[in-house]
Design a protein around this motif. Sequence first.
Motif, PDB file in Angstrom:
ATOM      1  N   THR A 501       0.823  -1.297   0.043  1.00 52.60           N
ATOM      2  CA  THR A 501      -0.159  -0.022  -0.023  1.00 52.60           C
ATOM      3  C   THR A 501       0.800   1.492  -0.232  1.00 52.60           C
ATOM      4  O   THR A 501       0.641   2.554  -0.947  1.00 52.60           O
ATOM      5  CB  THR A 501      -0.845   0.182   1.328  1.00 52.60           C
ATOM      6  OG1 THR A 501      -1.243  -1.049   1.743  1.00 52.60           O
ATOM      7  CG2 THR A 501      -2.090   1.056   1.116  1.00 52.60           C
ATOM      8  N   TYR A 505       0.828   3.814  -2.729  1.00 52.43           N
ATOM      9  CA  TYR A 505       0.350   5.510  -2.704  1.00 52.43           C
ATOM     10  C   TYR A 505       1.564   6.669  -3.397  1.00 52.43           C
ATOM     11  O   TYR A 505       1.257   7.682  -3.198  1.00 52.43           O
ATOM     12  CB  TYR A 505      -0.280   5.684  -1.317  1.00 52.43           C
ATOM     13  CG  TYR A 505      -1.136   4.899  -0.584  1.00 52.43           C
ATOM     14  CD1 TYR A 505      -2.316   4.097  -1.360  1.00 52.43           C
ATOM     15  CD2 TYR A 505      -1.499   5.375   0.522  1.00 52.43           C
ATOM     16  CE1 TYR A 505      -3.664   3.221  -1.107  1.00 52.43           C
ATOM     17  CE2 TYR A 505      -2.789   5.098   1.173  1.00 52.43           C
ATOM     18  CZ  TYR A 505      -3.501   4.009   0.260  1.00 52.43           C
ATOM     19  OH  TYR A 505      -4.954   3.022   0.955  1.00 52.43           O
ATOM     20  N   ALA A 517      -4.981  13.631  -3.159  1.00 47.86           N
ATOM     21  CA  ALA A 517      -5.842  13.872  -3.063  1.00 47.86           C
ATOM     22  C   ALA A 517      -7.625  13.639  -2.552  1.00 47.86           C
ATOM     23  O   ALA A 517      -8.463  13.113  -1.707  1.00 47.86           O
ATOM     24  CB  ALA A 517      -6.000  14.883  -1.888  1.00 47.86           C
ATOM     25  N   ILE A 519      -8.690  10.808  -4.988  1.00 45.63           N
ATOM     26  CA  ILE A 519      -9.825  10.051  -3.798  1.00 45.63           C
ATOM     27  C   ILE A 519      -9.182   9.903  -2.890  1.00 45.63           C
ATOM     28  O   ILE A 519      -9.417   8.985  -1.826  1.00 45.63           O
ATOM     29  CB  ILE A 519      -8.740   8.772  -4.522  1.00 45.63           C
ATOM     30  CG1 ILE A 519      -7.241   8.335  -4.550  1.00 45.63           C
ATOM     31  CG2 ILE A 519      -9.502   9.074  -6.033  1.00 45.63           C
ATOM     32  CD1 ILE A 519      -6.779   7.669  -5.850  1.00 45.63           C
ATOM     33  N   GLY A 520      -9.085  10.935  -1.427  1.00 44.72           N
ATOM     34  CA  GLY A 520      -8.209  10.462  -0.580  1.00 44.72           C
ATOM     35  C   GLY A 520      -7.049   9.602   0.461  1.00 44.72           C
ATOM     36  O   GLY A 520      -7.496   9.241   0.925  1.00 44.72           O
TER      37      GLY A 520
ATOM     38  N   HIS B  74      -8.537  15.647   1.800  1.00 46.96           N
ATOM     39  CA  HIS B  74      -8.227  14.096   1.596  1.00 46.96           C
ATOM     40  C   HIS B  74      -9.020  13.299   2.311  1.00 46.96           C
ATOM     41  O   HIS B  74      -9.616  12.765   1.872  1.00 46.96           O
ATOM     42  CB  HIS B  74      -7.050  13.587   2.036  1.00 46.96           C
ATOM     43  CG  HIS B  74      -6.717  13.491   3.117  1.00 46.96           C
ATOM     44  ND1 HIS B  74      -5.951  14.634   3.420  1.00 46.96           N
ATOM     45  CD2 HIS B  74      -6.885  12.729   4.455  1.00 46.96           C
ATOM     46  CE1 HIS B  74      -5.380  14.671   4.990  1.00 46.96           C
ATOM     47  NE2 HIS B  74      -6.215  13.490   5.225  1.00 46.96           N
ATOM     48  N   ALA B  77     -12.864  13.656  -0.055  1.00 47.91           N
ATOM     49  CA  ALA B  77     -13.006  12.771  -0.669  1.00 47.91           C
ATOM     50  C   ALA B  77     -13.254  11.627   0.542  1.00 47.91           C
ATOM     51  O   ALA B  77     -14.291  11.081   0.071  1.00 47.91           O
ATOM     52  CB  ALA B  77     -11.534  12.505  -1.396  1.00 47.91           C
ATOM     53  N   ARG B  78     -12.942  11.618   1.347  1.00 47.66           N
ATOM     54  CA  ARG B  78     -13.054   9.870   2.159  1.00 47.66           C
ATOM     55  C   ARG B  78     -14.014  10.060   2.892  1.00 47.66           C
ATOM     56  O   ARG B  78     -15.435   8.798   3.160  1.00 47.66           O
ATOM     57  CB  ARG B  78     -12.469   9.832   3.154  1.00 47.66           C
ATOM     58  CG  ARG B  78     -10.739   9.187   3.109  1.00 47.66           C
ATOM     59  CD  ARG B  78     -10.608   8.652   4.140  1.00 47.66           C
ATOM     60  NE  ARG B  78      -8.780   8.463   3.269  1.00 47.66           N
ATOM     61  CZ  ARG B  78      -7.107   7.611   4.255  1.00 47.66           C
ATOM     62  NH1 ARG B  78      -8.159   7.436   5.160  1.00 47.66           N
ATOM     63  NH2 ARG B  78      -6.986   7.591   3.899  1.00 47.66           N
ATOM     64  N   LEU B 101      -6.984  -0.074  -8.708  1.00 45.32           N
ATOM     65  CA  LEU B 101      -6.524  -0.657  -7.372  1.00 45.32           C
ATOM     66  C   LEU B 101      -5.737   0.271  -6.390  1.00 45.32           C
ATOM     67  O   LEU B 101      -6.809  -0.023  -5.362  1.00 45.32           O
ATOM     68  CB  LEU B 101      -5.282  -1.882  -7.723  1.00 45.32           C
ATOM     69  CG  LEU B 101      -5.910  -2.898  -8.599  1.00 45.32           C
ATOM     70  CD1 LEU B 101      -4.578  -3.715  -9.017  1.00 45.32           C
ATOM     71  CD2 LEU B 101      -6.682  -3.640  -7.209  1.00 45.32           C
ATOM     72  N   VAL B 102      -5.483   1.383  -6.621  1.00 48.14           N
ATOM     73  CA  VAL B 102      -4.910   2.439  -5.654  1.00 48.14           C
ATOM     74  C   VAL B 102      -6.257   2.929  -4.757  1.00 48.14           C
ATOM     75  O   VAL B 102      -6.632   2.954  -3.800  1.00 48.14           O
ATOM     76  CB  VAL B 102      -3.946   3.727  -6.258  1.00 48.14           C
ATOM     77  CG1 VAL B 102      -4.439   4.849  -4.832  1.00 48.14           C
ATOM     78  CG2 VAL B 102      -2.796   3.052  -6.203  1.00 48.14           C
ATOM     79  N   ALA B 103      -7.284   3.244  -5.920  1.00 51.59           N
ATOM     80  CA  ALA B 103      -8.463   4.228  -5.523  1.00 51.59           C
ATOM     81  C   ALA B 103      -9.113   2.496  -4.190  1.00 51.59           C
ATOM     82  O   ALA B 103      -9.871   3.250  -3.504  1.00 51.59           O
ATOM     83  CB  ALA B 103      -9.476   4.651  -6.538  1.00 51.59           C
ATOM     84  N   ARG B 105      -7.420   0.055  -2.612  1.00 53.86           N
ATOM     85  CA  ARG B 105      -6.993   0.590  -1.202  1.00 53.86           C
ATOM     86  C   ARG B 105      -7.583   1.699  -0.207  1.00 53.86           C
ATOM     87  O   ARG B 105      -8.068   1.647   0.754  1.00 53.86           O
ATOM     88  CB  ARG B 105      -5.542   0.552  -1.483  1.00 53.86           C
ATOM     89  CG  ARG B 105      -4.898   0.512  -0.835  1.00 53.86           C
ATOM     90  CD  ARG B 105      -5.299  -1.075   0.242  1.00 53.86           C
ATOM     91  NE  ARG B 105      -5.212  -2.584  -0.083  1.00 53.86           N
ATOM     92  CZ  ARG B 105      -4.399  -2.883  -0.185  1.00 53.86           C
ATOM     93  NH1 ARG B 105      -2.848  -2.916   0.157  1.00 53.86           N
ATOM     94  NH2 ARG B 105      -3.691  -4.825  -0.912  1.00 53.86           N
ATOM     95  N   VAL B 106      -7.631   2.916  -0.760  1.00 50.76           N
ATOM     96  CA  VAL B 106      -8.071   4.072  -0.061  1.00 50.76           C
ATOM     97  C   VAL B 106     -10.045   3.868   0.886  1.00 50.76           C
ATOM     98  O   VAL B 106     -10.130   4.166   1.576  1.00 50.76           O
ATOM     99  CB  VAL B 106      -8.139   5.127  -0.958  1.00 50.76           C
ATOM    100  CG1 VAL B 106      -8.333   6.587  -0.011  1.00 50.76           C
ATOM    101  CG2 VAL B 106      -6.149   5.468  -1.413  1.00 50.76           C
ATOM    102  N   GLY B 111      -4.870  -0.511   3.958  1.00 53.34           N
ATOM    103  CA  GLY B 111      -4.114  -0.672   3.914  1.00 53.34           C
ATOM    104  C   GLY B 111      -3.208  -0.119   5.208  1.00 53.34           C
ATOM    105  O   GLY B 111      -2.773   0.801   6.280  1.00 53.34           O
ATOM    106  N   ALA B 112      -1.197  -0.719   5.450  1.00 52.02           N
ATOM    107  CA  ALA B 112      -0.948  -0.301   6.898  1.00 52.02           C
ATOM    108  C   ALA B 112       0.209  -0.739   6.694  1.00 52.02           C
ATOM    109  O   ALA B 112       0.949  -1.753   6.117  1.00 52.02           O
ATOM    110  CB  ALA B 112      -1.631  -1.253   7.609  1.00 52.02           C
ATOM    111  N   THR B 167     -13.793   4.738  -5.108  1.00 52.27           N
ATOM    112  CA  THR B 167     -14.739   5.661  -4.111  1.00 52.27           C
ATOM    113  C   THR B 167     -15.893   5.483  -3.545  1.00 52.27           C
ATOM    114  O   THR B 167     -16.079   5.800  -2.680  1.00 52.27           O
ATOM    115  CB  THR B 167     -13.331   6.352  -3.890  1.00 52.27           C
ATOM    116  OG1 THR B 167     -14.476   7.694  -4.493  1.00 52.27           O
ATOM    117  CG2 THR B 167     -12.168   6.607  -3.924  1.00 52.27           C
TER     118      THR B 167
END
Lengths: 689, 253
Positions: A501, A505, A517, A519-520, B74, B77-78, B101-103, B105-106, B111-112, B167
């Motif tokens: 991840t 990112y 930003a 998409i968060g 950001h 967006a969430r 895939l990135v979106a 995961r957000v 993710g960590a 998202t």
Amino acid sequence: MEELISRIVVGMSYGSVYALLAVGLVLTYKTSGVFNLAYGAQAFVSGAIYYDLRVRHDLPIPVALLVAVFIVAPLLGLVLDRGLFRYLRNATAIAKLVTSLALLVAIPQILKLWFGQNPAAGTQGIVPRGDTSYNPFGDVFVSRNDLATILVTLLVVIALTVLFRYSALGLQMRAVVESARLTELAGINADRVSTASWVLCSFLAGLAGVLLAPLFAAVSDLNYTTLVVVAISAAAVASLSSIPIALAGGLGLGVLQQILDRYLPTGSVLASNIRPALPFIALFLVLIFSPALRGRRELADPLAGVDPPPPALASTVRSAALTNATRIFGVVVGLLAAYYIFFHASGQWLDIAIRATILSVIFLSITVITGMAGQISLCQATFAGIGGCATAQLATRFGMSVLVAMLIAAALSALIGALLAVPALRLGGIFLSLATFAFALFFDNVMARFDWVGGGVVPEDAPRPTIGFINFDQSDKAFLVLCLLILLVVAVLVLAVRSGTTGRYLDALRGSETAAASIGINAARARITSFALAAAIAGVGGAMLTIYERAANYDPNFVYFQGLIWVVLVVSLGSRSVEGAIQAAAGLFVFQAVILNQVVPWLADHVQPWYHMGQPPQTLAIILLSLGAFTYAKHPEGILEFNKRKSLEAIQRLIDRRSSKGGATSAGGGTLDGSETVGLPAAAGGPAS
Amino acid sequence: MSGLLSAQSVTKKFAGITALDSVSLDVGDGEVVGLIGPNGAGKTTFFNCLLGLLKLDGGSVTFDGRDLAGVPTHKRARLGIGRTFQRIELFSGMSPRDHFLVAERVRNGRGALWKDLLFLGRPSSDENARADAMLELLGLQPAADRPIESLSLGVGRLVEIGRALMTEPKLVLLDEPSSGLDRHETEVLTEQLRTVQRERGFAVLLVEHDVEFVRSLVERVFVLDFGTLIASGTTAEVFADSAVRKAYLGDMV
């Protein structure tokens, strides 16, 4: 009261020189888009030449001044522009920064080949009997040198104001910064304008270099680097854009420094450590607290869209078979090298292998911060130093096992990295680099001198560990195995983070911060994570080096200059991949060894009479390697990576050609020229997945 | 009105110039709303205010019943505001699949760093399936694994829309999606947008120059001119309004 006034006057004289340098920095940035970290090195060139002509050869002042300031300095600017920065005009801000970093490293080293390694004492100013003081107002003393400095600065400022306000050249210079390409579209020869500005800025650097000389007891490159940091803070106060504010900032900092120097308490250790570090603290505070810099990004060239996309990594252009082949090749070469080192090589090569392995670990931290997060950090050596010192302190004071101490030290590095990142990451690109630079200088000069950090005069010990029946104190070979294991673990972790991840990112943030930003993605958090991770890795590397040397030798292992060389080296060879870091570390040591064993004896026989040789192997290696950084702008992925991709493409073409001749189906799956063309997918019913 | 997004007297000044003067606007759940106006009317400024890229000098924005004052971009967006860009902003070097895939995961927040360190950071089969579904929905499969630089502007726009949709936003802000596209590409994009919007049911705030494009998609329109709202209402009403025709359409319609 008189004391205060005379401090202010002396401060004005320092301040004038800072102001001159700050104005030059702003001017270079405004007219070429380059934040010229090497500006101090340019000043050093003129300072050293003036000293050589005036003091060593006893030439009259006008002759020495003419040569040092009016001939050599503009010529240097011309060479730098024609030979180097002309090709970087459309490059990214980071590429320009790396190039100036390479110059900062290389120029003093080159000059020292001729000037001698050691600082030269007994400097002289540009007026006869410069030390003579006047005291027109009671006990306030003003020397002729001070007066000359203030006067010259005043003249330069007036001349610059006229140039920028009333001349066509001044206007054109401002246009070229905005976009060299747009200026050319308007029918102006951008090359000529940028050359003019480089010559002018270099002249200012030379002038400042000569004016600075009498303020120091001796001419040395370190003095110049340190003082340029003050000029950088003045330029940062002006957000790199306003010449009047840069001027005022330079003067103000000069006066402030003198006043603080007088009124800080003399007794405490902290105050006496802080005194020489005032410039770095000032820079750091200015960067962190200046509202104009917050969240500022570099100028974007409106025509940047015409640039080709960044090149792909070598690993993306090869087929599965070729990937396996290169991996097998790598393993075979590694095994052969290991066999040679373990069973045949001398102690020197064993030492080289261990140091290269340790340095590879440290370099992986640059892979994380620069290759993955896209930031240039100039304090990775400091984080390594924190790791090394903490390990030694924990082992000495608490009798802890060094391996446990190493892990705690890495965690401490990570914590400090995160704490540094929180304020610094609000800054964009080059300002972040400057903040890390200030932090490195601050740590070197203040923190590392405390007993509980660097160990005071005698560095703290760090014994080699014993695991089970293996005593690493007895056998360097065993220690090499341990280092290789640690390198393996760190490399695997870096790969894991890159494909996980965090890596994704960071990729997204490098691609487009606004889109990330949208998409968060929390940019600050991702970057703080990468900073902390890189600091931890550097900390592990520093701890290993400390354990290998059995003591935390902060100087020379972890001083800021090391950090600069490391960044230049890794970035120019390939910061995007794990192999790049390992190859850079191995390359550095092999290169140094070859120079030491082969080149130096030859030089000693043939060229010796021509120059002073203090520490030639390091000097030569540093010069040659830092000059390699000039390729960065052309190949931002690194020269190793570039050549790897080229050769892999060639091999792949060869395979493709042979397999198509043989009538077999093409084996080039996933290569550059995929067969299907993609436009707007009008036919939505493509092959369903 | 079950206002999903509600902007109340939003005001923004730049050094004496009032770019937005008390602009109020609302978008309901699942509604498709247009925001039009000539160049320099303040459309993009309004967008940036909604997204928190600019600070308001007056007024307020609420989204889904929550005041957005002080919420960083950001986080907005969430909360469920997705967007696309007028000059497309894509992640260079990544493929459309990677974008999705990135979106994803957000969105799922799985993710960590510690998971990365244990090799648990790679996309799961579940995430891959969702990305595949989005590629199929937008008809992007042929381009799924090509680097984004090699794709056309039209495909780039679709990737942006897909990335925003991954998202699962309640509202998507589209900033001039047709700019730079030719007639055919615009038609294809309109068609794709309409289909996807019907299927997913998100609300849309569309800023657009292309009058045909706006007419064919939206139910209600707001018109900005020199930072003030000069008209609002259903598409048919607004395009009949003489002030709108004068300020924006000229004699075109």
